[in-house]
Design an enzyme around this catalytic site. Structure first.
Site, short mmCIF file in Angstrom:
data_model
loop_
_atom_site.label_atom_id
_atom_site.label_comp_id
_atom_site.label_asym_id
_atom_site.label_seq_id
_atom_site.Cartn_x
_atom_site.Cartn_y
_atom_site.Cartn_z
N GLU A 96 23.78 7.72 43.34
CA GLU A 96 23.64 7.17 42.01
C GLU A 96 25.01 6.90 41.40
O GLU A 96 25.95 7.68 41.58
CB GLU A 96 22.81 8.11 41.13
CG GLU A 96 21.41 8.34 41.69
CD GLU A 96 20.51 9.17 40.78
OE1 GLU A 96 20.97 9.57 39.69
OE2 GLU A 96 19.36 9.43 41.17
N CYS A 109 31.11 5.79 36.58
CA CYS A 109 31.12 7.10 37.24
C CYS A 109 30.67 6.90 38.69
O CYS A 109 29.53 6.52 38.95
CB CYS A 109 30.17 8.05 36.50
SG CYS A 109 30.22 9.75 37.10
N CYS A 116 26.18 17.01 47.62
CA CYS A 116 27.43 17.72 47.37
C CYS A 116 27.44 19.00 48.19
O CYS A 116 26.44 19.73 48.22
CB CYS A 116 27.60 18.05 45.89
SG CYS A 116 29.21 18.79 45.50
N CYS A 120 27.46 24.28 42.68
CA CYS A 120 27.63 24.69 41.29
C CYS A 120 26.25 24.88 40.65
O CYS A 120 25.38 24.01 40.76
CB CYS A 120 28.44 23.65 40.53
SG CYS A 120 30.11 23.42 41.19
N CYS A 123 24.50 22.15 38.21
CA CYS A 123 24.52 20.74 38.60
C CYS A 123 23.33 20.43 39.51
O CYS A 123 23.13 21.08 40.54
CB CYS A 123 25.82 20.42 39.33
SG CYS A 123 25.94 18.71 39.88
N CYS A 345 25.68 13.53 32.63
CA CYS A 345 26.52 14.38 33.47
C CYS A 345 25.71 15.54 34.05
O CYS A 345 25.00 16.24 33.34
CB CYS A 345 27.68 14.93 32.63
SG CYS A 345 28.85 15.93 33.56
#
Length: 369
Positions: A96, A109, A116, A120, A123, A345
């Site tokens: 995305e 962005c 990933c 974290c 996220c 975010c």
């Protein structure tokens, strides 16, 4: 004929790599600038349209090379003007990419990995696991697709994209070479000609790669900190157990020292209700950053389905900001953008096969809980 030989995707070649490519064909190096301009400034993906390139060379290029951008499988525009693209990469995997308009500024962005490899806790991307690194073509291809969606436009009067941030899916410094090549194209005068101050790499703190980055480029830097002490950051950003805060901030200062101009690092701090948003956390942050030239970006947590975390009230966010401001820091509050299309975010997830099996384990834990 070029039967059975994989064509070179010129989309992701940096200037140095493009020049080397043309030299391998027995051509002059200046051809690199011509082709880079056709691809990135004019959005051309067909060699026949490159009118200042000889027909013989165009035919040769069609035989050995291609210009292949990611395929857009979804595009939506939020009520606040934020745009989100889902781009197909390979084997059903997608990432995305988000464009956030803000007055005369428009920030893209960009993702660097499919998923990933970090985990974290706040996220949504990390909770879905990891598949692979993106190629340089797949990274700069996100910029190419977004820019092309605004064509035609007058480059001398308007810039549809003024800033690029490597803050999408993935940890950029774990895909070092491809990210560096893509960023070099973002700043190349014959490509996107974006200022080094307006290209920002965000990292959770891969210290050795951060030191290496400072020897190669001078893009702007953002640090995903999210906690003012190691004990808390260990739980929010597991990478901290390998590279604790002191090591990360020391590497950050080394990076800033290498820059020719006096620039500040952006400290990203996601505020999570009852977790890291208390006044004592703000005071610890003030003390922690006293020797780091920085501005602080406060990001109220954006909820997602798999998380039990909550967004703090704006009263708590402003109280946190007030402590920073009183100590002399510039602490801006990031207004959630695009959350109605899951483009805010921490909400980017895409669709991909998780090679880590992290997503399956996380879902199992949630079901048991």
């Amino acid at each position: 004929m070029n039967s059975g030989v994989e064509k070179v995707n010129l989309l992701g070649l940096s200037r140095a790599r493009m020049e080397a490519f043309f030299e391998s064909l027995g051509e002059k190096r200046f051809r690199a600038s011509q082709v880079i301009q056709w691809i990135h400034q004019r959005g051309v993906d067909n060699f026949d349209e490159m009118t200042n390139v000889s027909k013989v060379l165009r035919e040769k290029l069609a035989e050995v090379a291609e210009i292949r951008a990611p395929e857009v499988v979804y595009h939506n525009i939020s009520q606040d003007g934020t745009r989100k693209w889902v781009m197909q990469m390979s084997a059903g995997n997608s990432v995305e990419t988000v464009l956030i308009p803000d007055g005369q500024r428009a920030t893209l962005c960009v993702s660097s990995q499919i998923g990933c490899s970090l985990d974290c806790t706040f996220c949504s991307t990390g909770k879905r696991g990891f598949n692979r690194n993106l190629s340089a073509a797949e990274i700069i291809g996100q910029v190419w697709v977004a820019m092309k969606s605004f064509m035609p436009y007058d480059r001398n009067k308007e810039r549809p994209i003024t800033n690029v941030v490597m803050m999408g899916m993935g940890e950029p410094l774990l895909n070092f070479d491809n990210v560096v090549d893509a960023m070099s194209l973002m700043m190349d005068d014959w490509a996107y000609s974006i200022s080094k101050r307006r290209v920002t790499l965000s990292t959770a703190g891969v210290v050795p790669a951060l030191d290496r980055l400072g020897d190669i480029t001078d893009v702007s830097l953002a640090i995903s900190l999210h906690a003012p002490n190691d004990e808390l950051r260990d739980t929010l950003v597991p990478l901290n157990r390998k590279y604790p805060i002191a090591e990360l901030l020391a590497a950050t200062r080394r990076y800033l020292d290498k820059l020719a101009d006096k620039r500040k690092v952006t400290i990203e701090y996601t505020l999570i209700d009852g977790v890291n948003d208390k006044p004592e956390h703000a005071r610890q942050l003030v003390k922690l950053l006293r020797n780091v030239p920085c501005k602080i970006n406060l990001i109220p947590f954006n909820p997602f389905a798999e998380s039990t975390f909550q967004r703090p009230s704006m009263e708590r966010v402003r109280a946190f900001q007030a402590i920073l401001s009183h100590a002399g820091y510039v602490g801006t509050i990031r207004t959630p953008r695009g959350d109605d299309i899951d483009a805010a975010c921490g909400q980017l997830v895409g669709q991909f096969e998780d090679r880590t099996r992290r997503s399956q384990k996380y879902i199992a834990v949630q079901q048991v809980g």
